[in-house]
Write an enzyme that holds these catalytic residues in place. Sequence first.
Site, PDB file in Angstrom:
ATOM      1  N   HIS A   1       0.839  -1.191   0.000  1.00 50.10           N
ATOM      2  CA  HIS A   1       0.000   0.000   0.000  1.00 50.10           C
ATOM      3  C   HIS A   1       0.875   1.243   0.000  1.00 50.10           C
ATOM      4  O   HIS A   1       1.912   1.280   0.658  1.00 50.10           O
ATOM      5  CB  HIS A   1      -0.904  -0.003   1.238  1.00 50.10           C
ATOM      6  N   SER A   2       0.498   2.257  -0.776  1.00 50.67           N
ATOM      7  CA  SER A   2       1.192   3.543  -0.797  1.00 50.67           C
ATOM      8  C   SER A   2       2.650   3.368  -1.223  1.00 50.67           C
ATOM      9  O   SER A   2       2.925   2.804  -2.281  1.00 50.67           O
ATOM     10  CB  SER A   2       1.073   4.215   0.575  1.00 50.67           C
ATOM     11  N   LEU A   3       3.588   3.830  -0.424  1.00 54.11           N
ATOM     12  CA  LEU A   3       5.008   3.653  -0.739  1.00 54.11           C
ATOM     13  C   LEU A   3       5.351   2.180  -0.899  1.00 54.11           C
ATOM     14  O   LEU A   3       6.121   1.807  -1.792  1.00 54.11           O
ATOM     15  CB  LEU A   3       5.864   4.276   0.363  1.00 54.11           C
TER      16      LEU A   3
ATOM     17  N   HIS B   1      -6.825   7.885   1.767  1.00 50.61           N
ATOM     18  CA  HIS B   1      -5.651   7.140   1.313  1.00 50.61           C
ATOM     19  C   HIS B   1      -5.384   5.924   2.183  1.00 50.61           C
ATOM     20  O   HIS B   1      -4.726   4.984   1.741  1.00 50.61           O
ATOM     21  CB  HIS B   1      -4.438   8.073   1.330  1.00 50.61           C
TER      22      HIS B   1
END
Length: 522
Positions: free
Chosen positions: A317-319, A421
């Site tokens: 997830h994300s980075l 997010h």
Amino acid sequence: MYIPGPLRLSSYLLPFLSSPSPPAQSSPDTRTISFKPVHAHGHAFVDNASTPTLLFLDQSPSASLYAHDYPIGAFGDDYVLPRLTSDVLEIRTRKKLIRRPKVRPPRIISWAQSYRAQALHFNGINNNNDNSNKSISLPESWLAPDLANPSDEWSDVEVTVPDLTDRQTVITLAKMSSNAYVTPGGAGWYTLNDWNASMPFGWEPDADGLRGHVFADEKNETVIISIKGTSAGVLGSGGPTAKNDKFNDNLLFSCCCARVDFSWTPVCDCYAGGYKCGQTCLEDALVSESVYATVGTNLYNNITYMYPNATIWLTGHSLGGAVSSLIGLSFGAPAVTYESPGELLPASRLHLPLPPGMPANLSGITHVYHTADPIAMGVCNGPYSSCYAAGFAMESKCHTGETILYDTVRVKGWSVDVRTHRIEEVIDKVLADPWPEEGEGKSGVWEKAVEGWYRAADRVRAALDESVVRDDVNVWWGWGRRGPKRQPGGEDPGWRKHGGVPKPVSEEDCVDCYKWEFGEWN
């Protein structure tokens, strides 16, 4: 004559003895497998070493995973979630062609090193001067294959991948990505039931770098690496990895070393004034050992060594999703990301295989995100954004591979908010509901979102289309359905466990950092 035993015979009869509305039969290339966590992974600087050390932790007998079918926000951060007898989580697989180099690169940065060596070698041969230091020997161990000749140096290999047309598979991988944030037994875990527990890496108190877990099926034929995303103030959390997370976010996803304006401290020395930035300098910065994409090489190579006969998948997830994608592009491994920032920018700077030589549908990379997430959409920038206020230069928006886009702004009427997010928000409020398959739902709603996703990024706060009535959308799209209820007779026949996932598309014509000029000014 062969007579099947009772157990085998029962497996033939069960499909006909089950509920009158059985699930769709799988094709010969499709099957369902279950996993459990087996390790945790992480890296940290140990004994004053100049490079980070990869750390593993085998599953503890007391490790427990938790699942929920209600918003996790109902509990406090320190609340221990109860053990739930939820349905077994499954991952459905299918076969897919992935384009891979016939000779695998030893490291992620091998692509950039090979490109640099060949460029310098070419220039040295064609320049008749005595400046011999401009020419270096081509590396003998590995040369990046030529994408212009895919038939000679590339192979299109049939690989077992997660079936992302199956909603339960998308949810299960998202939960694995969520589990990468917390240590075994922590309050944030989901119950994965028959899934093998993962090997978390980097969970020691001094492990301030890359973290995550490793999942495997019962036969160790398929192994899934989940990688943690950003733990920093912009997302309302923190922890020992926050400093490294912020550094890598700014290095990977900014146009030029996070040099947003005069008040920012750049993370590298490539800024050349105005809107000019040193290209070679940026590429050199990305191959630093402190960058998660580089450390990911050690992780991937160690997992392939531990499971030499397994198919390796990545998720995050994300980075963590962006790093998963960069690893997958480098080694030809399937990767599924959630709410990842646009990672086409760092992938191009690392000279990883990209279109047109690497078609999006052969890359094995799939990004899942929604339009109300300003980070994934590439609009969390500018002096009035929460990313700017927290010191994050999230300027990239373009993704590699294919994208599964949930248009939560148009269909659900969401406002753009960095809080959407969070992976828990995605699982509970986006993935939990089935989206219409092709031909269902309001005519033109999904097509408009897909066709104009990148043009809509700058006006993503626009109100819900006047032609779409909110109540009608809720009826057509099934909002609020959360699956079978625990009370007898409370099942929701409209909730579908499988299907209901938007069709993947490639982000063609997307451009990052259009104001900037990149060259050799330093």
